[in-house]
Scaffold this active site. Structure first.
Site, mmCIF file in Angstrom:
data_model
loop_
_atom_site.group_PDB
_atom_site.id
_atom_site.type_symbol
_atom_site.label_atom_id
_atom_site.label_comp_id
_atom_site.label_asym_id
_atom_site.label_seq_id
_atom_site.Cartn_x
_atom_site.Cartn_y
_atom_site.Cartn_z
ATOM 1 N N SER A 121 51.733 41.151 30.268
ATOM 2 C CA SER A 121 50.491 41.215 31.034
ATOM 3 C C SER A 121 50.767 41.752 32.428
ATOM 4 O O SER A 121 51.463 41.116 33.228
ATOM 5 C CB SER A 121 49.859 39.826 31.138
ATOM 6 O OG SER A 121 48.739 39.873 31.990
ATOM 7 N N HIS A 181 49.505 44.821 28.400
ATOM 8 C CA HIS A 181 48.230 44.101 28.374
ATOM 9 C C HIS A 181 47.531 44.289 29.712
ATOM 10 O O HIS A 181 47.980 43.777 30.745
ATOM 11 C CB HIS A 181 48.502 42.615 28.112
ATOM 12 C CG HIS A 181 47.267 41.807 27.860
ATOM 13 N ND1 HIS A 181 46.618 41.803 26.651
ATOM 14 C CD2 HIS A 181 46.576 40.956 28.655
ATOM 15 C CE1 HIS A 181 45.578 40.988 26.705
ATOM 16 N NE2 HIS A 181 45.529 40.466 27.924
ATOM 17 N N ASP A 201 42.700 40.416 35.235
ATOM 18 C CA ASP A 201 42.799 40.876 33.800
ATOM 19 C C ASP A 201 41.720 41.898 33.646
ATOM 20 O O ASP A 201 41.302 42.327 34.638
ATOM 21 C CB ASP A 201 42.621 39.738 32.828
ATOM 22 C CG ASP A 201 43.558 39.625 31.613
ATOM 23 O OD1 ASP A 201 44.222 38.815 31.429
ATOM 24 O OD2 ASP A 201 43.629 40.342 30.825
ATOM 25 N N MET A 239 37.531 42.714 34.368
ATOM 26 C CA MET A 239 36.346 41.886 34.568
ATOM 27 C C MET A 239 35.184 42.706 35.119
ATOM 28 O O MET A 239 35.390 43.725 35.715
ATOM 29 C CB MET A 239 36.636 40.776 35.571
ATOM 30 C CG MET A 239 38.018 40.255 35.581
ATOM 31 S SD MET A 239 38.249 39.047 36.889
ATOM 32 C CE MET A 239 39.675 39.646 37.685
ATOM 33 N N HIS A 262 42.049 44.044 27.719
ATOM 34 C CA HIS A 262 41.348 42.778 27.477
ATOM 35 C C HIS A 262 40.150 42.716 28.416
ATOM 36 O O HIS A 262 40.284 42.506 29.615
ATOM 37 C CB HIS A 262 42.314 41.620 27.732
ATOM 38 C CG HIS A 262 41.719 40.282 27.501
ATOM 39 N ND1 HIS A 262 42.361 39.110 27.868
ATOM 40 C CD2 HIS A 262 40.550 39.888 26.938
ATOM 41 C CE1 HIS A 262 41.609 38.075 27.538
ATOM 42 N NE2 HIS A 262 40.495 38.525 26.986
ATOM 43 N N MET A 278 37.195 41.023 29.885
ATOM 44 C CA MET A 278 36.494 39.768 30.155
ATOM 45 C C MET A 278 35.237 40.101 30.936
ATOM 46 O O MET A 278 35.154 39.921 32.150
ATOM 47 C CB MET A 278 37.415 38.806 30.899
ATOM 48 C CG MET A 278 38.475 38.230 29.984
ATOM 49 S SD MET A 278 39.758 37.331 30.865
ATOM 50 C CE MET A 278 40.843 38.690 31.267
ATOM 51 N N MET A 307 42.710 32.899 22.996
ATOM 52 C CA MET A 307 43.099 32.550 24.356
ATOM 53 C C MET A 307 43.673 31.135 24.371
ATOM 54 O O MET A 307 43.068 30.204 23.838
ATOM 55 C CB MET A 307 41.889 32.617 25.292
ATOM 56 C CG MET A 307 41.367 34.027 25.541
ATOM 57 S SD MET A 307 42.557 35.081 26.395
ATOM 58 C CE MET A 307 42.734 34.222 27.958
ATOM 59 N N GLY A 311 40.078 33.932 33.483
ATOM 60 C CA GLY A 311 39.549 33.986 34.831
ATOM 61 C C GLY A 311 39.994 32.904 35.772
ATOM 62 O O GLY A 311 39.449 32.755 36.855
ATOM 63 N N ARG A 312 40.989 32.130 35.384
ATOM 64 C CA ARG A 312 41.473 31.079 36.276
ATOM 65 C C ARG A 312 42.991 31.030 36.173
ATOM 66 O O ARG A 312 43.537 30.751 35.112
ATOM 67 C CB ARG A 312 40.861 29.734 35.881
ATOM 68 C CG ARG A 312 41.262 28.592 36.796
ATOM 69 C CD ARG A 312 40.474 27.328 36.473
ATOM 70 N NE ARG A 312 40.617 26.922 35.087
ATOM 71 C CZ ARG A 312 39.948 25.908 34.542
ATOM 72 N NH1 ARG A 312 39.073 25.242 35.258
ATOM 73 N NH2 ARG A 312 40.144 25.573 33.287
ATOM 74 N N GLY A 319 47.118 30.082 36.973
ATOM 75 C CA GLY A 319 47.955 28.903 37.129
ATOM 76 C C GLY A 319 47.712 27.789 36.137
ATOM 77 O O GLY A 319 48.025 26.625 36.403
ATOM 78 N N ASP A 325 47.270 34.719 24.202
ATOM 79 C CA ASP A 325 47.327 35.098 25.609
ATOM 80 C C ASP A 325 47.049 33.871 26.468
ATOM 81 O O ASP A 325 46.001 33.242 26.341
ATOM 82 C CB ASP A 325 46.277 36.184 25.878
ATOM 83 C CG ASP A 325 46.194 36.575 27.347
ATOM 84 O OD1 ASP A 325 47.089 36.216 28.126
ATOM 85 O OD2 ASP A 325 45.212 37.265 27.712
ATOM 86 N N GLY A 326 48.017 33.538 27.342
ATOM 87 C CA GLY A 326 47.817 32.453 28.284
ATOM 88 C C GLY A 326 48.913 31.418 28.241
ATOM 89 O O GLY A 326 48.990 30.631 27.311
ATOM 90 N N GLY A 327 49.784 31.437 29.233
ATOM 91 C CA GLY A 327 50.851 30.443 29.301
ATOM 92 C C GLY A 327 51.922 30.597 28.240
ATOM 93 O O GLY A 327 52.667 29.649 27.960
ATOM 94 N N GLY A 370 53.000 37.002 30.812
ATOM 95 C CA GLY A 370 52.961 37.596 32.144
ATOM 96 C C GLY A 370 54.170 37.236 32.973
ATOM 97 O O GLY A 370 55.195 37.918 32.948
ATOM 98 N N THR A 371 54.081 36.123 33.691
ATOM 99 C CA THR A 371 55.165 35.687 34.563
ATOM 100 C C THR A 371 56.457 35.476 33.795
ATOM 101 O O THR A 371 57.550 35.746 34.321
ATOM 102 C CB THR A 371 54.764 34.384 35.282
ATOM 103 O OG1 THR A 371 53.548 34.607 35.995
ATOM 104 C CG2 THR A 371 55.852 33.948 36.261
#
Length: 244
Positions: A9, A34, A55, A57, A87, A89, A159, A164-165, A167, A193-195, A215-216
């Site tokens: 990402s 991504h 991402d 939007m 992606h 959103m 997801m 959209g948020r 951390g 996707d996510g964490g 991502g990170t």
């Protein structure tokens, strides 16, 4: 089973060096990039307002467009052979199809929560020679992706954080949706996707996800190539076990 695909990402990249970051990821073994696009996400299911986070939007489904078509176009021209996994959103996904296609998008993934006519939307995406993806947010059941929608789309995205948020922690409660979709659509690409990273990849892969967005975990790693190799190896091992 479809092949393992690793899609870092770019939201976790250094935007000041975006082209170089994308080239670095491809050199280190990434299959896709991504490209998340949105604007301070309005979550249609929970009716909560989430602060802006990068991402693709549009300011309604999420408030602020972080990465729009001009940026995609620049990256596409500067990084030969890039596959941009876009992606979207956004609250009206149909209005961005031409812009993203013209900018070089290869896959256009919209949220089922934002689509009034998913089948027509998928057709419009295909008409612009892009692959079509359908995403579901954490509070949306996998059955929202009907058999007709699932068979029409090229990729299904689950997801594992709220769009959209930033951390957020990985939501393992979303993983059974991957398994349910894999059971109904054994030949489809299924993305998470996510964490997602080395600590959470096992459950995603074992449930049947083959497209991994991180991502990170990749961009922030000392050795991104090793992380990509680990993610790919975990997916391949899980696929071997899932095959009849």
């Amino acid at each position: 089973m479809p092949q393992a695909i690793i899609s870092p990402s770019v939201l976790a990249s250094d935007f000041g060096q975006l082209t170089a970051e994308c080239k670095r990821m491809i050199k280190d073994g990434a299959d896709w990039l991504h490209m998340g696009m949105f604007r301070g996400f309005y979550h249609l299911v929970s009716n909560e307002i989430h602060p802006p986070c990068p991402d693709v939007m549009d300011g309604h489904f999420v408030p602020n467009i972080t990465m729009g078509a001009p940026i995609l176009s620049c990256v596409h021209k500067s990084v030969p052979g890039i596959f941009m996994d876009c992606h979207m959103m956004v609250s009206q996904p149909e209005i961005w199809i031409n812009d993203v296609a013209n900018a070089g998008g290869a896959l256009y993934c919209f949220h089922i929560e934002a689509a009034s006519d998913p089948i027509s939307l998928i057709k419009a995406i295909h008409d612009r020679k892009m692959k079509a993806g359908v995403a579901i947010s954490p509070d949306t059941p996998s059955l929202a992706i009907t058999d007709e929608i699932g068979h029409s789309a090229d990729m299904l995205l689950v997801m594992t954080v709220y769009p959209g948020r930033g951390g957020q922690k990985f939501l393992e409660r979303c993983v059974p949706k991957v398994a349910e979709l894999r059971a109904r659509f054994p030949e489809k690409d299924i993305e998470v996707d996510g964490g997602v990273g080395p600590k959470t990849i096992d459950v995603c892969a074992q449930a049947g996800s083959n497209v991994i967005v991180a991502g990170t975990a990749i961009f922030g790693a000392d050795d991104p190539k090793a992380v990509i190799k680990t993610l790919r190896g975990t997916v391949n091992t899980a696929q071997d076990k899932l095959r009849p």
